[in-house]
Enzyme design. Structure first.
Site: not given
Ligand code: UDP
Length: 343
Positions: A155, A196, A215
């Site tokens: 991506y 997401r 994390g």
């Molecule tokens: N995230 C999280 N728990 C979830 C899904 C996502 O903590 O169940 C975190 C993910 O690791 C990232 C942030 O939320 O740090 C945003 O993730 P997302 O997949 O929405 O989009 P990104 O900004 O990474 O493209």
């Protein structure tokens, strides 16, 4: 109607990826502004549920086609809004080759369509071009910090290729282009299962399941209400601006703060459950919006709390209407232009 959207009245617009989350809002807003809208979508990650309320509106049509293979030419195009590409980390990591094809060949096909018709071309690129940024907040001048072979690269690098291609068509072929870099966007019509963070946390909170914070949750995002983001995109479509221009919110929160906000707003008793951080997950993300403010006269308006509340309400309604309806058994059917080539 606002002054800035006057050029959209009567405009003939192709929206690739128009059955996706953001594409559906773009299409609706274009119709509201008096444009004719042809959606081109292969429904890989989009769905008819997001656009069925548009069926039957004057000037609306949809072609079921894969922009990465070819884009049927509806004839007479003034504007191409190019959104066709899987955009959630779960989706694009599940379909890496289709993502690369959409970002590369899909962008070339959409640019060829624009070039043929002397149309304006707007690329919805992404903050992922900044990768895991070492400059914060991210200004458009920043070249990014991307792992070119990591799981997100299909991506990230795909969109960097899409931007390079767009600028090459502007320089060599004289196409009138605008490049938007969309930051995290949320709101109704997101796919509930695309992984997401907003639909995941809200779904968990509403069902009483633990919120899966990746994390330690100290990583940040800046979340923009979809209608705000769409207005930014359409202002770019109507402006004499090539960009790139960041479109998003500059209200930055940690994922742990977001999880707490979601549980408070929904009155949920869900716990927080820490899970492992995905590979190459950016540590921080916040746009510098100076260009958008100065060049487009745009900035986001919706507060995060209000936007999350509205999204939660929509999710509750959607879940209570389950199972989601699909293509079969619809009262209204789309006008399918597949295979037409009026040139
Ligand atoms: N995230 C999280 N728990 C979830 C899904 C996502 O903590 O169940 C975190 C993910 O690791 C990232 C942030 O939320 O740090 C945003 O993730 P997302 O997949 O929405 O989009 P990104 O900004 O990474 O493209």
């Amino acid at each position: 109607m606002n002054n800035w959207e006057e050029p959209l009245r009567g405009a003939r617009v192709v929206v690739t990826g128009g059955a996706g989350f953001i594409g559906s809002w773009v299409s609706e807003r274009l119709l509201d502004a008096g444009a004719q809208v042809w959606i081109v979508d292969n429904l890989l990650t989009g769905s008819v549920d997001k656009i069925e309320h548009l069926f039957g509106r004057p000037g609306f049509a949809i072609t079921l086609a894969d922009a990465g293979h070819s884009i049927p030419d509806p004839g007479g195009v003034d504007l191409v809004m190019h959104l066709a590409c899987p955009a959630s980390p779960v989706h694009y990591q599940r379909r890496p080759l289709e993502t690369l094809r959409a970002a590369s060949e899909g962008t070339v096909n959409a640019l060829e369509l624009a070039a043929r018709h002397n149309a304006r071309f707007v690329l919805t690129s992404t903050c992922e071009v900044y990768g895991d940024p070492e400059e914060h907040p991210q200004r458009e001048e920043y070249w990014g910090h991307v792992n070119p072979i990591g799981v997100r690269s299909v991506y990230d690098e795909g969109m960097r290729f899409a931007e390079a291609t767009t600028m090459a068509y502007a320089r060599e072929r004289g196409v009138d282009v605008g490049v938007a870099r969309l930051f995290n966007t949320y709101g109704p019509r997101m796919s509930l299962d695309d992984g997401r963070v907003v639909p995941t946390f809200l779904g968990q909170a509403l069902s009483g399941a633990p919120l899966t914070v990746a994390g330690d949750g100290s990583q940040t995002r800046s979340l923009c209400w979809v209608e705000d983001a769409v207005e930014g995109l359409l202002r770019l479509a109507c402006a004499d601006v090539a960009g790139p221009v960041n479109i998003g919110s500059d209200h930055e929160v940690t994922m742990l703060e977001l999880a707490r906000t979601v549980t408070e707003l929904t009155g949920s008793e869900s716990r927080i459950h820490h899970v492992s951080l995905p590979a190459d997950d950016p540590h921080v993300r916040r746009p510098d919006l100076t260009r958008a403010r100065v060049l487009l006269g745009w900035e986001p308006e919706m507060s995060l709390e209000e936007g999350l509340k509205r999204t939660a309400l929509w999710m509750e309604e959607t879940r209570s209407n389950a199972p989601l309806r699909n293509l079969s058994g619809r009262a209204a059917s789309p006008k399918v232009l597949a295979g037409t080539d009026s040139e």
